[in-house]
Design a protein around this motif. Structure first.
Motif, PDB file in Angstrom:
ATOM      1  N   SER A  88      36.071 -26.144  40.877  1.00 39.29           N
ATOM      2  CA  SER A  88      36.886 -25.240  40.835  1.00 39.29           C
ATOM      3  C   SER A  88      38.136 -25.458  41.959  1.00 39.29           C
ATOM      4  O   SER A  88      39.267 -25.443  41.906  1.00 39.29           O
ATOM      5  CB  SER A  88      36.783 -23.799  40.923  1.00 39.29           C
ATOM      6  N   ALA A  89      37.314 -25.595  43.320  1.00 39.88           N
ATOM      7  CA  ALA A  89      38.374 -25.973  44.412  1.00 39.88           C
ATOM      8  C   ALA A  89      39.064 -27.329  44.312  1.00 39.88           C
ATOM      9  O   ALA A  89      40.234 -27.381  44.619  1.00 39.88           O
ATOM     10  CB  ALA A  89      37.270 -25.912  45.611  1.00 39.88           C
ATOM     11  N   ARG A  90      38.353 -28.369  43.625  1.00 40.75           N
ATOM     12  CA  ARG A  90      38.994 -29.514  43.411  1.00 40.75           C
ATOM     13  C   ARG A  90      40.268 -29.312  42.649  1.00 40.75           C
ATOM     14  O   ARG A  90      41.266 -30.130  42.749  1.00 40.75           O
ATOM     15  CB  ARG A  90      37.882 -30.708  42.907  1.00 40.75           C
ATOM     16  N   ALA A  91      39.892 -28.753  41.384  1.00 41.03           N
ATOM     17  CA  ALA A  91      41.191 -28.597  40.551  1.00 41.03           C
ATOM     18  C   ALA A  91      42.365 -27.850  41.056  1.00 41.03           C
ATOM     19  O   ALA A  91      43.394 -27.941  40.566  1.00 41.03           O
ATOM     20  CB  ALA A  91      40.532 -27.793  39.229  1.00 41.03           C
ATOM     21  N   ALA A  92      42.062 -26.889  41.989  1.00 42.04           N
ATOM     22  CA  ALA A  92      43.103 -26.161  42.847  1.00 42.04           C
ATOM     23  C   ALA A  92      43.706 -27.021  43.806  1.00 42.04           C
ATOM     24  O   ALA A  92      44.770 -26.256  44.493  1.00 42.04           O
ATOM     25  CB  ALA A  92      42.491 -24.724  43.234  1.00 42.04           C
ATOM     26  N   GLY A  93      43.299 -28.151  44.107  1.00 49.41           N
ATOM     27  CA  GLY A  93      43.889 -28.990  44.921  1.00 49.41           C
ATOM     28  C   GLY A  93      43.364 -28.774  46.443  1.00 49.41           C
ATOM     29  O   GLY A  93      44.090 -29.006  47.481  1.00 49.41           O
ATOM     30  N   ARG A  94      42.222 -28.032  46.705  1.00 46.67           N
ATOM     31  CA  ARG A  94      41.771 -27.511  47.924  1.00 46.67           C
ATOM     32  C   ARG A  94      40.896 -28.246  48.572  1.00 46.67           C
ATOM     33  O   ARG A  94      40.565 -28.165  49.693  1.00 46.67           O
ATOM     34  CB  ARG A  94      41.200 -26.195  47.882  1.00 46.67           C
ATOM     35  N   VAL A  95      40.341 -29.181  47.936  1.00 48.40           N
ATOM     36  CA  VAL A  95      39.154 -30.306  48.537  1.00 48.40           C
ATOM     37  C   VAL A  95      39.047 -31.425  47.816  1.00 48.40           C
ATOM     38  O   VAL A  95      39.656 -31.503  46.477  1.00 48.40           O
ATOM     39  CB  VAL A  95      37.822 -29.432  48.516  1.00 48.40           C
ATOM     40  N   ASP A  96      38.846 -32.596  48.265  1.00 48.97           N
ATOM     41  CA  ASP A  96      38.313 -33.877  47.773  1.00 48.97           C
ATOM     42  C   ASP A  96      36.848 -33.992  47.821  1.00 48.97           C
ATOM     43  O   ASP A  96      36.434 -33.890  48.805  1.00 48.97           O
ATOM     44  CB  ASP A  96      39.225 -34.881  48.599  1.00 48.97           C
ATOM     45  N   ILE A  97      36.316 -34.057  46.713  1.00 46.30           N
ATOM     46  CA  ILE A  97      34.761 -34.498  46.642  1.00 46.30           C
ATOM     47  C   ILE A  97      34.579 -35.723  46.734  1.00 46.30           C
ATOM     48  O   ILE A  97      34.924 -36.634  45.860  1.00 46.30           O
ATOM     49  CB  ILE A  97      34.094 -33.473  45.610  1.00 46.30           C
ATOM     50  N   THR A  98      33.938 -36.396  47.739  1.00 47.14           N
ATOM     51  CA  THR A  98      33.641 -37.884  47.894  1.00 47.14           C
ATOM     52  C   THR A  98      32.528 -38.268  47.585  1.00 47.14           C
ATOM     53  O   THR A  98      32.614 -39.747  47.516  1.00 47.14           O
ATOM     54  CB  THR A  98      34.485 -38.007  49.351  1.00 47.14           C
ATOM     55  N   GLY A  99      31.546 -37.519  47.457  1.00 45.38           N
ATOM     56  CA  GLY A  99      30.341 -37.947  47.531  1.00 45.38           C
ATOM     57  C   GLY A  99      29.073 -37.008  47.004  1.00 45.38           C
ATOM     58  O   GLY A  99      29.589 -35.972  47.413  1.00 45.38           O
ATOM     59  N   VAL A 100      28.108 -37.676  46.464  1.00 46.46           N
ATOM     60  CA  VAL A 100      27.116 -36.720  46.398  1.00 46.46           C
ATOM     61  C   VAL A 100      25.603 -37.279  46.946  1.00 46.46           C
ATOM     62  O   VAL A 100      25.460 -38.770  46.698  1.00 46.46           O
ATOM     63  CB  VAL A 100      26.714 -36.255  44.946  1.00 46.46           C
ATOM     64  N   TRP A 101      24.716 -36.816  47.560  1.00 49.30           N
ATOM     65  CA  TRP A 101      23.625 -37.301  48.159  1.00 49.30           C
ATOM     66  C   TRP A 101      22.453 -36.683  48.430  1.00 49.30           C
ATOM     67  O   TRP A 101      22.439 -35.512  48.183  1.00 49.30           O
ATOM     68  CB  TRP A 101      24.069 -38.208  49.589  1.00 49.30           C
ATOM     69  N   SER A 102      21.392 -37.160  48.672  1.00 54.67           N
ATOM     70  CA  SER A 102      20.054 -36.349  48.883  1.00 54.67           C
ATOM     71  C   SER A 102      19.234 -37.343  49.867  1.00 54.67           C
ATOM     72  O   SER A 102      19.813 -38.232  50.413  1.00 54.67           O
ATOM     73  CB  SER A 102      19.358 -36.158  47.712  1.00 54.67           C
ATOM     74  N   HIS A 103      18.120 -36.890  49.992  1.00 51.73           N
ATOM     75  CA  HIS A 103      17.096 -37.782  51.018  1.00 51.73           C
ATOM     76  C   HIS A 103      15.757 -37.808  50.566  1.00 51.73           C
ATOM     77  O   HIS A 103      15.370 -36.763  50.114  1.00 51.73           O
ATOM     78  CB  HIS A 103      17.314 -36.904  52.464  1.00 51.73           C
ATOM     79  N   PHE A 104      15.097 -38.899  50.561  1.00 51.43           N
ATOM     80  CA  PHE A 104      13.613 -39.116  50.114  1.00 51.43           C
ATOM     81  C   PHE A 104      12.616 -38.429  51.287  1.00 51.43           C
ATOM     82  O   PHE A 104      12.980 -38.534  52.407  1.00 51.43           O
ATOM     83  CB  PHE A 104      13.485 -40.410  50.088  1.00 51.43           C
ATOM     84  N   ALA A 105      11.563 -37.846  50.396  1.00 48.41           N
ATOM     85  CA  ALA A 105      10.578 -37.410  51.528  1.00 48.41           C
ATOM     86  C   ALA A 105       9.516 -38.132  51.822  1.00 48.41           C
ATOM     87  O   ALA A 105       8.889 -38.205  52.734  1.00 48.41           O
ATOM     88  CB  ALA A 105      10.178 -36.088  50.816  1.00 48.41           C
TER      89      ALA A 105
END
Length: 374
Positions: free
Chosen positions: A149-166
């Motif tokens: 929603s925030a991206r569609a409204a021009g409020r944020v750029d989502i540049t990645g998705v990440w996590s971390h192995f245990a």
């Protein structure tokens, strides 16, 4: 008049660059992020960041905004990401400095957007089973919806998705397959919500070395870049060289009779007449007291065991009958190429991990750099 440092960590930037190149070769289709958090694992954040860039690392990673801003203040201008922030953190300063920040919850995403002076570049953190930072389950669904929603409204750029192995340092652990599957599902959920996932990354040093299926778009190399195995039991074909050599100079040498007792608590007794060397480093410099009577130091080309308890500023080693003088080099650890102990040896003697051995070095240690990028 100049003086040699009393406590010196010699950092081999050529070895560092070779390690980065070797790790990059493990993931040839992925970008590389070299992690320089916690003062570059004790090696010195700014010099190691510069060397990482010179060695082909396109991204740098740090934990905190303060670390990221320190790199910017030192002149770094490349892709830079941070991921650990409490409410009220300096998100505005980070965004203004072109630092990519991480949102691990809807509340954190909203805070970043609310204070940012311009449209922030944000990566989303999904908790795939480490149960530290990041969103999971319904919280992940909510974060994806809020980000979309925030991206569609021009409020944020989502540049990645990440996590971390245990458990990536235990390649056969079932958690690795589970976490990778959860990560892939989380990415699919973003796409289904109409949100471009940007750069996908989950691999730490261990996964970079042994888990090609998890390399995705970027790998994050931390401890392995500094030449230390993620786990002392790990096996892999990639050749890594420890980057740091920690050394000092003997402050005193003395001959003591059989029966002489050494250091606080008198936990060590000379079984015979012997020579003791005084090493001017202690737990105030990051030497674990748990290494007392267990770890070794190299003096004159041979190892000498610690005799007695490690003190705040000093420790004592048993030199036996070999000659030694004040001022002789005492090497606590290094690559091991000349028979000296390694950080892994010290970790084993201290009941800890090599990460902690190098990261906890105190403020009296002077770091000097050698190599083409020094």
């Amino acid at each position: 008049m100049s003086h040699d440092p009393q406590i010196e960590a010699v950092i081999d930037l050529d070895a560092f660059g070779a390690n980065i190149a070797a790790l990059a070769a493990c993931a040839p289709s992925s970008m590389v992020m070299t992690v320089v958090k916690a003062n570059a694992y004790g090696h010195g954040m700014v010099p190691m960041a510069r060397a990482a860039r010179a060695s082909g690392s396109s991204w740098l990673g740090v934990a905190t905004i303060e670390e990221a801003l320190a790199l910017r203040a030192a002149g770094d201008r490349g892709p830079l990401m941070c991921w650990l922030a409490s409410p009220g953190a300096a998100f505005a300063a980070a965004v203004e400095a072109d630092v990519e920040v991480t949102a691990s919850s809807v509340a954190q995403l909203e805070e970043i957007i609310a204070v940012a002076p311009s449209r922030p570049r944000v990566q989303l953190k999904v908790d795939t089973g480490l149960s530290r930072n990041g969103a999971r389950g319904k919280e992940w669904t909510a974060l994806v919806e809020a980000a979309s929603s925030a991206r569609a409204a021009g409020r944020v750029d989502i540049t990645g998705v990440w996590s971390h192995f245990a458990c990536a340092d235990d390649p056969d652990h079932p958690a690795n397959d589970s976490q990778e599957a959860v990560f892939r599902a989380a990415v699919d959920q973003m796409v289904a919500a109409g949100l471009e996932h940007g750069i996908r990354h989950i691999s730490n040093s261990a996964a970079t070395l042994v888990r090609p299926s998890a390399h995705f778009d970027l790998v994050r190399i931390g401890i392995a870049a500094y030449g230390i195995r993620p786990d002392s039991g790990m096996t892999y074909s990639t050749r890594l060289t420890p980057v740091m050599t920690l050394r000092t100079r003997l402050a005193q040498v003395k001959r003591v009779p059989a029966g002489a007792k050494v250091s606080y608590g008198q936990t060590w007794t000379a079984e015979r007449e012997t020579t003791l060397g005084l090493v001017p480093m202690g737990y105030g410099d990051g030497i674990a007291i748990s290494a007392s009577n267990r770890a070794e130091v190299q003096v004159g080309g041979a190892r000498a065991p610690i005799a007695g308890r490690v003190c705040m500023d000093q420790l004592v080693v048993d030199l036996g009958d070999r000659p030694a003088e004040p001022g002789d080099i005492a090497t606590l650890f290094g690559p091991g190429h000349d028979g000296e102990p390694t950080a892994e040896d010290w970790a084993a003697a201290s009941g800890t991990i090599a990460y902690e051995v190098v990261t906890r070095l105190g403020g009296r240690t002077v770091r000097t750099y050698k190599g083409e990028n020094s």
